[in-house]
Scaffold this active site. Structure first.
Site, PDB file in Angstrom:
ATOM      1  N   SER A 109       1.388  33.555  20.070  1.00 57.21           N
ATOM      2  CA  SER A 109       2.470  33.783  19.113  1.00 57.21           C
ATOM      3  C   SER A 109       1.876  33.899  17.696  1.00 57.21           C
ATOM      4  O   SER A 109       1.039  34.763  17.454  1.00 57.21           O
ATOM      5  CB  SER A 109       3.517  32.678  19.238  1.00 57.21           C
ATOM      6  OG  SER A 109       4.696  33.009  18.536  1.00 57.21           O
ATOM      7  N   ASP A 249       9.732  38.609  27.158  1.00 55.99           N
ATOM      8  CA  ASP A 249       9.182  38.018  25.934  1.00 55.99           C
ATOM      9  C   ASP A 249      10.020  38.393  24.711  1.00 55.99           C
ATOM     10  O   ASP A 249      10.463  39.546  24.570  1.00 55.99           O
ATOM     11  CB  ASP A 249       7.760  38.548  25.743  1.00 55.99           C
ATOM     12  CG  ASP A 249       6.868  37.632  24.948  1.00 55.99           C
ATOM     13  OD1 ASP A 249       7.363  36.993  24.004  1.00 55.99           O
ATOM     14  OD2 ASP A 249       5.662  37.575  25.262  1.00 55.99           O
ATOM     15  N   HIS A 276       8.090  34.282  26.421  1.00 56.04           N
ATOM     16  CA  HIS A 276       7.158  34.052  25.325  1.00 56.04           C
ATOM     17  C   HIS A 276       6.080  33.028  25.670  1.00 56.04           C
ATOM     18  O   HIS A 276       4.946  33.132  25.202  1.00 56.04           O
ATOM     19  CB  HIS A 276       7.945  33.602  24.097  1.00 56.04           C
ATOM     20  CG  HIS A 276       7.195  33.693  22.811  1.00 56.04           C
ATOM     21  ND1 HIS A 276       6.609  34.858  22.363  1.00 56.04           N
ATOM     22  CD2 HIS A 276       6.931  32.761  21.855  1.00 56.04           C
ATOM     23  CE1 HIS A 276       6.030  34.643  21.199  1.00 56.04           C
ATOM     24  NE2 HIS A 276       6.198  33.380  20.875  1.00 56.04           N
TER      25      HIS A 276
END
Length: 313
Positions: A109, A249, A276
């Site tokens: 991320s 995601d 995610h």
């Protein structure tokens, strides 16, 4: 696996660092440095990547970026204190403190965004980069989040819109609506794994970095990163790069496409039935893909006589 923790001085702060050492080190296996997300979400939710130490015979380094977790906090720092440049400098400081001459980087991320910021500077020691569930720009991220948000049930969308307009994003109804998005696109394991819960709790207890740089939550971005982009600089990435995403995601394909289109040496992998936190939803499969990629670029380093390969420490 042997685990050592230490505090590394950084400017007038300290960075908490954890080093996991393999019980069966493989010759030539380079250390892996893991960059957590947020910004400000601490390493807890990616700590299962320490299993790569024994699975691939290498040292795995986690650290909490300053401002969160076990590292120094600065809740009174001005907004412009928290910048990508701060965290690039902190990374360099950690690598130098540990004496890592050659290493891999994996960022998840925000960690992947940070990894890209590091890679465009072409550090001599970077053997490979894994960008996991990350956008190449926050404009693309917000556009993707808006598209996913439009697919939520009408009552959920209404609650989100109403409370954001009223500035009541701490209302329980808003938090419940947020959870619907999270369970679809952030972590599809219900109930959430304890590692994920631990990270959320520490951020909620001290949200300075997350709220300053990102905003209220994953899809309502109001922070200093809202105009961030690395798209036009991706041609400067020299390290071989793996891009990972999940089918569902919140980092939609459009957000990470520039990595694949513009980084010269790149490959990508999309995990089905994942979102995610792919590494929490399909941990063994995720680590297997990453492990193969790391070993391939351990070997590439071994074959280059111009590059010194340190033994795992």
């Amino acid at each position: 696996m042997p685990v050592e923790t230490r505090m590394v001085p950084f400017r007038d702060l300290e960075t908490w660092v954890q080093v996991t050492t393999s019980t069966a080190p493989v010759e030539g296996a380079l250390p892996l440095v893991v960059l957590h997300g947020g910004p400000g979400m601490a390493h807890d939710y990616v700590r299962n990547l320490a299993a790569l130490a024994d699975e691939t015979g290498r040292t795995v380094v986690h650290y909490d970026q300053v401002g969160c977790g076990r590292s120094s906090h600065r809740p009174d720092a001005p907004r412009d204190f928290w910048s990508p440049e701060l965290f690039v400098d902190e990374f360099r400081n950690v690598v130098d403190a540990l004496g890592l001459e050659r290493y891999h980087v994996l960022g998840q991320s925000w960690g992947g965004m940070l990894g890209a910021e590091i890679a465009v500077t072409r550090p001599a020691g970077l053997a490979s980069l894994s960008i996991c569930n990350s956008p190449a720009s926050m404009r693309l991220w917000v556009e993707g989040a808006d598209a996913l948000r439009a697919q939520l049930p009408e009552d959920v969308r209404s609650a989100l819109d109403r409370h954001e307009a009223d500035g009541t994003t701490d209302d329980p109804e808003y938090l419940d609506a947020t959870r619907v998005f999270y369970e679809r696109h952030v972590c599809r394991v219900v109930p959430a794994p304890q590692d994920f819960v631990d990270t959320e709790r520490q951020m909620e207890a001290e949200p300075t970095v997350y709220h300053t740089m990102n905003g209220v939550n994953e899809f309502f971005v109001t922070g200093t990163l809202q105009d961030w982009t690395i798209v036009d600089r991706l041609g400067e990435v020299a390290a071989p790069t793996l891009v990972v995403a999940g089918e569902f995601d919140e980092a939609t394909p459009e957000t990470w496409a520039p990595f694949v289109e513009r980084i010269p040496d790149v490959r990508s992998r999309v995990f089905p039935d994942a979102s995610h936190c792919t590494h929490l939803e399909h941990p063994e499969a995720f680590r297997a893909v990453v492990g193969v990629f790391l070993r391939e670029h351990d070997l590439a380093t071994e074959l280059d006589p111009a590059v010194a390969v340190p033994s795992p420490s």
